[in-house]
Design an enzyme around this catalytic site. Structure first.
Site, PDB file in Angstrom:
ATOM      1  NE  ARG A 104      -2.663  -0.308   3.797  1.00 41.04           N
ATOM      2  CZ  ARG A 104      -3.433  -0.015   4.634  1.00 41.04           C
ATOM      3  NH1 ARG A 104      -4.429  -0.239   4.686  1.00 41.04           N
ATOM      4  NH2 ARG A 104      -2.836   0.015   5.684  1.00 41.04           N
ATOM      5  CB  THR A 108      -2.369   7.329  -2.609  1.00 41.27           C
ATOM      6  OG1 THR A 108      -1.653   5.907  -2.876  1.00 41.27           O
ATOM      7  CG2 THR A 108      -1.584   8.323  -3.331  1.00 41.27           C
ATOM      8  CG  ASP A 200       2.447  -3.767   8.510  1.00 38.15           C
ATOM      9  OD1 ASP A 200       2.040  -2.605   7.626  1.00 38.15           O
ATOM     10  OD2 ASP A 200       2.819  -4.790   7.944  1.00 38.15           O
ATOM     11  CG  ASP A 203       6.208  -3.856   9.086  1.00 38.62           C
ATOM     12  OD1 ASP A 203       7.202  -4.075   8.207  1.00 38.62           O
ATOM     13  OD2 ASP A 203       5.644  -2.541   9.223  1.00 38.62           O
TER      14      ASP A 203
HETATM   15  O1  LIG Z   1      -4.387  -2.990   9.671  1.00 38.56           O
HETATM   16  C1  LIG Z   1      -3.718  -3.379   8.767  1.00 38.56           C
HETATM   17  C2  LIG Z   1      -4.245  -2.997   7.473  1.00 38.56           C
HETATM   18  C3  LIG Z   1      -3.401  -3.602   6.469  1.00 38.56           C
HETATM   19  N1  LIG Z   1      -2.460  -4.010   6.321  1.00 38.56           N
HETATM   20  C4  LIG Z   1      -1.617  -4.640   5.305  1.00 38.56           C
HETATM   21  O2  LIG Z   1      -2.091  -3.826   3.989  1.00 38.56           O
HETATM   22  C5  LIG Z   1      -2.743  -4.707   3.190  1.00 38.56           C
HETATM   23  C6  LIG Z   1      -4.363  -4.791   3.065  1.00 38.56           C
HETATM   24  O3  LIG Z   1      -4.711  -3.359   2.909  1.00 38.56           O
HETATM   25  P1  LIG Z   1      -5.824  -2.735   2.124  1.00 38.56           P
HETATM   26  O4  LIG Z   1      -6.233  -1.309   2.495  1.00 38.56           O
HETATM   27  O5  LIG Z   1      -6.931  -3.752   2.256  1.00 38.56           O
HETATM   28  O6  LIG Z   1      -5.379  -2.838   0.629  1.00 38.56           O
HETATM   29  C7  LIG Z   1      -2.459  -6.208   3.734  1.00 38.56           C
HETATM   30  O7  LIG Z   1      -1.739  -6.994   2.840  1.00 38.56           O
HETATM   31  C8  LIG Z   1      -1.626  -5.943   4.839  1.00 38.56           C
HETATM   32  O8  LIG Z   1      -0.253  -6.256   4.386  1.00 38.56           O
HETATM   33  C9  LIG Z   1      -2.102  -4.705   7.566  1.00 38.56           C
HETATM   34  O9  LIG Z   1      -1.141  -5.444   7.512  1.00 38.56           O
HETATM   35  N2  LIG Z   1      -2.838  -4.366   8.485  1.00 38.56           N
HETATM   36  O1  LIG Z   2       0.363  -4.045   2.233  1.00 38.00           O
HETATM   37  P1  LIG Z   2       1.477  -3.572   3.004  1.00 38.00           P
HETATM   38  O2  LIG Z   2       2.057  -2.244   2.463  1.00 38.00           O
HETATM   39  O3  LIG Z   2       1.450  -3.513   4.458  1.00 38.00           O
HETATM   40  O4  LIG Z   2       2.807  -4.420   2.470  1.00 38.00           O
HETATM   41  P2  LIG Z   2       3.517  -5.714   3.178  1.00 38.00           P
HETATM   42  O5  LIG Z   2       2.533  -6.991   3.295  1.00 38.00           O
HETATM   43  O6  LIG Z   2       4.522  -6.060   2.531  1.00 38.00           O
HETATM   44  O7  LIG Z   2       3.764  -5.360   4.690  1.00 38.00           O
HETATM   45 MG   LIG Z   3       2.691  -4.435   5.584  1.00 37.12          MG
END
Ligand SMILES: O=c1ccn([C@@H]2O[C@H](COP(=O)(O)O)[C@@H](O)[C@H]2O)c(=O)[nH]1
Ligand SMILES: O=P(O)(O)OP(=O)(O)O
Ligand SMILES: [Mg+2]
Length: 209
Positions: A104, A108, A200, A203
């Site tokens: 993400r 944005t 996350d 992470d």
């Molecule tokens: O609480 C959260 C929210 C998102 N993530 C990471 O982002 C994407 C999903 O986000 P979208 O907004 O639905 O695109 C997901 O792949 C997670 O990696 C997260 O870790 N924790």
């Molecule tokens: O969706 P993100 O940005 O959290 O990516 P990742 O799964 O690599 O942490």
């Molecule tokens: Mg992530």
């Protein structure tokens, strides 16, 4: 509209509570994500067709059931989805595995695709897409579009924690895709993290923050 199933099995719920705790270290976090993924794989494969075969037990001939051989694929949305792959593959060892890299954009919050490697016969397989978090739904929606552009038609989305916003996005963009989650949380904060969520997932799994 895509069906939403909340997997309320007590073991899934218990382990998810442990995963959510902020002081849970990366080692236990990884182990628990794998275990929950395995339990979710068990639930999400309930519909698989069986065929009757005759086998010989030590005592007699038995008419019994085995899997009819439906071809499956498990596709991880990188990075966080990687953590769920091992649990799925332990229960479905014949599944082919695909990867779709999406992060993400922190400003944005839009998904950015950076990688895709899928089984060649993705169109002939039932595909289980795995990502621990369904937040805005942008990442999962983009991954589902990648798969459909390659011809995949039978797709299920399996997440640990979903926000109502993400569920609504998938139901709008991909009404044919059934969603399975262990929890439907309250919503999103200003940075589009799920509340209460688990932070996350990528992470925490890889220990990168
Ligand atoms: O609480 C959260 C929210 C998102 N993530 C990471 O982002 C994407 C999903 O986000 P979208 O907004 O639905 O695109 C997901 O792949 C997670 O990696 C997260 O870790 N924790
Ligand atoms: O969706 P993100 O940005 O959290 O990516 P990742 O799964 O690599 O942490
Ligand atoms: Mg992530």
């Amino acid at each position: 509209m895509a069906k939403l199933t909340i997997m309320d099995h007590p073991l899934i719920q218990h382990k998810l509570s442990l995963i959510r705790q902020k002081d849970r270290g990366a080692k236990e976090f990884r182990e628990l994500v794998e275990e929950v993924a395995m339990l979710m794989a068990y639930e999400v494969t309930r519909h698989l067709p069986l065929k009757e075969v005759e086998i010989e037990t030590p005592v007699a001939i038995a008419k019994t059931n085995i899997l009819a051989g439906k071809k499956l694929g498990v596709v991880a949305i990188l990075r966080a989805g990687l953590g769920m792959i091992s649990g799925f593959v332990k229960l479905i060892p014949a599944a082919k595995i695909g990867h779709i890299g999406i992060y993400r954009d922190p400003d944005t919050l839009e998904p950015v695709e950076y990688f895709s490697k899928l089984p060649q016969d993705v169109a002939d397989r039932e595909i289980l897409v795995v990502d621990p978090m369904l937040a805005t739904g942008g990442s999962a929606s983009a991954a589902l579009s990648v798969l459909k552009n390659k011809g995949a038609r039978q797709i299920k989305l399996v997440v640990l924690v979903a926000a109502p916003e993400g569920v609504a996005r998938i139901q709008k963009d991909h009404p044919d895709v059934e969603i399975f989650t262990a929890a439907l949380d309250e919503g999103l904060n200003d940075h589009a993290y799920i509340i209460p969520g688990l932070g996350d997932a990528g992470d925490r799994f890889f220990g990168t923050k």
